[in-house]
Design an enzyme around this catalytic site. Structure first.
Site, PDB file in Angstrom:
ATOM      1  N   HIS A 486       4.138   5.371  -0.504  1.00 56.32           N
ATOM      2  CA  HIS A 486       3.969   5.479   0.946  1.00 56.32           C
ATOM      3  C   HIS A 486       2.491   5.504   1.319  1.00 56.32           C
ATOM      4  O   HIS A 486       2.047   4.774   2.221  1.00 56.32           O
ATOM      5  CB  HIS A 486       4.663   6.746   1.451  1.00 56.32           C
ATOM      6  N   GLU A 487       1.714   6.344   0.623  1.00 54.47           N
ATOM      7  CA  GLU A 487       0.294   6.471   0.963  1.00 54.47           C
ATOM      8  C   GLU A 487      -0.487   5.214   0.579  1.00 54.47           C
ATOM      9  O   GLU A 487      -1.418   4.818   1.283  1.00 54.47           O
ATOM     10  CB  GLU A 487      -0.302   7.705   0.283  1.00 54.47           C
ATOM     11  N   HIS A 490      -0.430   2.604   3.231  1.00 48.99           N
ATOM     12  CA  HIS A 490      -1.333   2.810   4.363  1.00 48.99           C
ATOM     13  C   HIS A 490      -2.666   2.081   4.189  1.00 48.99           C
ATOM     14  O   HIS A 490      -3.377   1.870   5.175  1.00 48.99           O
ATOM     15  CB  HIS A 490      -1.597   4.304   4.564  1.00 48.99           C
ATOM     16  N   GLU A 509       3.019   4.388  10.420  1.00 51.70           N
ATOM     17  CA  GLU A 509       4.013   5.159   9.673  1.00 51.70           C
ATOM     18  C   GLU A 509       5.326   4.418   9.449  1.00 51.70           C
ATOM     19  O   GLU A 509       5.965   4.568   8.410  1.00 51.70           O
ATOM     20  CB  GLU A 509       4.278   6.491  10.382  1.00 51.70           C
TER      21      GLU A 509
END
Length: 748
Positions: A486-487, A490, A509
């Site tokens: 997930h990170e 980004h 997000e």
């Protein structure tokens, strides 16, 4: 006057007048004092005139008048009752202890501070006297407004960049004639030439930025602090073009400042870090917070020996010993980004390293992540980037081939073993999976830090650094891997591509949540296609339940992904705006932007087909990296790539209406529409059979749709709410969906 926030709305003000002046580069020079829980020092801002001034300057000095009037309406200056101190222009005398390094000198008395050129500044500008009313021969001085909160501003001065030896090399000979020979104009011309150097001269740009930041001051500027802003003016200067383009601000943070957290790590050692505050970095340094204010930065941070400084920076900094017991750490970035993405963490972190054979084994997994054919089509396509000029990795052939960027892991001493067990092995797998999905890594390296236990999230991504909660470490690799994915996502969505309006948080997000599943599926090489799909469907079910619960238990206005609707991306003439509901306490804990955004992207992927959809994502990354976008930029490009979807009625407007501009659960969501429709069919059929039990249900009376496993779970759970289901309905359910052949979740 400064905006008085409505306590029922809690909008976050962005007061920086970016339309008139833009910060292009920050140079921070800071000391970290753990004893006093403050960070203090100076920041030098290199400025350029903004678009509004350039657009209207031909109309004369009146061009800034509307900005002054607007600022006067939006601002309520507070008294600046800060005792004057003797602020040096070079390294100050420093005191140290085990956990402290302070750059302050003893405060001078009022008599000793009489060297200030403007006595009004010594006591601050009184709130009873509005700076907008200060006139010069009937004209108002230009006012530079910065976002600032919880800071003690000590002194603001113009920087004499013309005093730097050799700086004249930056200015072309033709520019040294006429009015440019005037010293004031010469300084501004030097700054202009410095911040507009071409990308291939970025090292030279950093070098001269450092020298200029160390140049002496050449006159103090009048300043005033408000609740949310720092306002600076120079007497007699009425336009942004004439305002000093290099200014130095001496300041210190406050222990209660909301941009950083002073705490202890899991080993009991003191530390401080930026924890993703709703007010961003304005309590760490004065800055321009609107996303449009893209800037680069460099920072020198001094700490006591034993501490490690990690920061958003392209370089893996190594400490330099300044004197016994004092270390200096230096980081820089050459890619312009919003100041809100700046991140720093100072603590007694330990670098986690694997044994060499483990490291080799982990990296060898890269070979099992070939690029999909749809990506190889464009990987070598030399397309001109759409962003402002900077050393871009998408134009670097070596960077485009780098599946795993260099990475390091840091943690408190007591968590090193846990990090080595899973985290170190997962990073190259997740980086490779991300590369296989989206292509070139936007950033050249990655640090991963396990932050203290007071961190309120599972993770946070910033340029070149990811914060992870200790909660992801125990219990195997699943939670750690999915959060890491997930990170990492980004880096593309949220950092390399940012939202032009912060209220469109879903652009960051929602995409990261959707891509988390794609990355993690590719990182788990041992799973079959069916197992991966089963995992993703189960996750969708869990997210659906979470979204449903949140919608049922939150205010409707907080469920809208585009709360400003048609005015999204708009700001006032000065550049000031607000982040709608940005300070609302409950918003911090809400996941609607993650989940609703995820279901929108999942719905689009199902409609278009995953292969075509991911190809469109890669194309979007290539086109928009290094830029700020709005929702329509992505949606328009996606629908242009797949024109048949337009013919079926899928339009940007319909997506706005059904997904982004309304509260609640989207009507078009497959997990809602299909399941709720099928539940209605089954319950009506059940009641009809029970009323006329002697009649057999004809096979062609009702046509039931085939459902995915996660939809079947929702269907069965909904049917369990019925008081009675007759045996024939149960038999029909079994035949229709072949329940005995479904997965464990459905069987349960």
């Amino acid at each position: 006057m400064e905006t008085q926030l409505d306590p029922m709305k809690d909008d976050l003000p962005l007061l920086a007048n970016t339309s008139y002046m833009l910060v292009k580069h920050y140079v921070l020079d800071l000391d970290v004092d753990f004893k006093g829980k403050v960070i203090e020092g100076s920041i030098v801002l290199f400025l350029e005139t903004g678009s509004q001034h350039r657009k209207t300057s031909s109309a004369g000095k009146e061009c800034c008048q509307s900005q002054f009037d607007e600022t006067c309406e939006m601002r309520a200056s507070e008294p600046c009752h800060i005792p004057m101190i003797n602020v040096p222009t070079c390294s100050s005398k420093t005191e140290y202890n085990d956990f402290a390094i302070s750059g302050k000198e003893e405060e001078a008395t009022a008599d000793e501070s009489s060297n200030h050129s403007n006595n009004e500044q010594a006591s601050g500008i009184s709130s009873s006297k509005d700076p907008c009313d200060i006139e010069n021969h009937g004209n108002k001085d230009f006012l530079l407004v910065l976002d600032c909160c919880d800071l003690a501003v000590l002194k603001v001065e113009e920087v004499d960049v013309a005093a730097v030896s050799g700086i004249e090399k930056l200015i072309r000979p033709a520019k040294l004639t006429g009015v440019s020979q005037e010293l004031e104009n010469l300084r501004n011309q030097i700054v202009h030439e410095l911040v507009t150097l071409p990308a291939d001269r970025w090292k030279e740009q950093l070098h001269y930025s450092t020298l200029c930041s160390q140049a002496p001051g050449c006159g103090e500027l009048v300043f005033s602090t408000g609740t949310w802003s720092l306002e600076i003016r120079k007497s007699g200067i009425q336009t942004p073009a004439d305002f000093p383009h290099a200014i130095r601000i001496w300041y210190k943070t406050k222990p209660e400042g909301r941009s950083v957290a002073w705490t202890t790590d899991q080993s009991g050692r003191p530390c401080v870090y930026t924890m993703g505050s709703p007010i961003n970095n304005r309590a760490l340094f004065p800055c321009q917070e609107p996303p449009i204010a893209l800037s680069t930065w460099q920072a020198s941070v001094r700490t006591a020996a034993g501490f490690v400084v990690l920061m958003s920076g392209e370089n893996s900094a190594e400490p330099v010993q300044l004197r016994e017991g004092v270390l200096s750490w230096y980081y820089y970035v050459s890619m312009p980004m919003p100041a809100s993405t700046f991140t720093v963490a100072v603590g007694c972190w330990q670098e986690v390293k694997q044994q060499s054979f483990k490291q080799t084994a982990a990296i060898e997994t890269n070979t099992e992540f070939p690029l999909p054919s749809s990506q190889t089509d464009f990987r070598w396509h030399e397309e001109t980037c759409g962003h402002v000029e900077y050393p871009c990795r998408f134009q670097n052939p070596a960077a485009r081939l780098q599946a795993v960027i260099p990475y390091r892991v840091f943690a408190p001493w007591c968590l090193m073993e846990s990090c080595e067990e899973y985290l170190l092995q997962l990073i190259p797998q997740c980086l490779s999976a991300a590369y296989a999905t989206l292509g070139t890594h936007p950033f050249s390296r990655l640090d991963v830090l396990i932050v203290p236990s007071n961190f309120s999230s599972l993770g946070m991504a910033s340029p070149h650094i990811i914060f992870l909660s200790q909660s992801v470490l125990p219990g195997g690799s699943h939670l750690c891997g999915t959060r890491l994915c997930h990170e990492i996502a980004h880096a593309w969505f949220g950092l390399a591509i940012g939202a032009r309006d912060w209220t469109e948080e879903w652009i960051s997000e929602g995409f990261a949540t959707f891509l988390e599943d794609i990355f993690w599926a590719r990182a788990q090489q041992q799973l079959s296609h069916d197992e991966i799909k089963g995992q993703q469907e189960l996750k969708a079910l869990l997210r659906w339940r979470r979204l449903r619960d949140e919608v049922q238990n939150s205010e409707e206005e907080l469920q809208v992904l585009r709360p400003k609707k048609e005015s999204t991306g708009e700001f006032s003439e000065s550049g000031a705006s607000v982040v709608k509901y940005g300070l609302k306490a409950e918003k911090i804990f809400m996941q609607v932007h993650y989940l609703k955004g995820y279901f929108l992207l999942r719905s689009l992927a199902k409609t278009i087909g995953e292969v075509s959809y991911l190809a469109s994502l890669r194309k979007f990354v290539v086109k928009f990296h290094g830029q700020l976008v709005l929702s329509q930029d992505f949606l328009s490009m996606l629908l242009e790539d797949i024109p048949k979807q337009k013919e079926s009625g899928l339009t940007v407007e319909s997506i706005f209406q059904n997904w982004l501009d309304t509260s609640g659960i989207p009507k078009e969501c497959q997990l809602v529409q299909q399941v709720s429709g099928e539940v209605t069919k089954w319950t009506q059929t059940n009641r009809r059979i029970r009323k006329s039990s002697k009649k057999k249900m004809k096979q062609d009376e009702v046509v039931f749709q085939q459902l995915l496993p996660d939809q079947l779970v929702l269907l069965l759970e909904s049917l369990l709410e019925e008081k009675t289901l007759c045996p024939r309905i149960l038999q029909c359910l079994e035949r229709t969906y072949q329940l005995r052949e479904q997965d464990a979740e459905v069987s349960h």
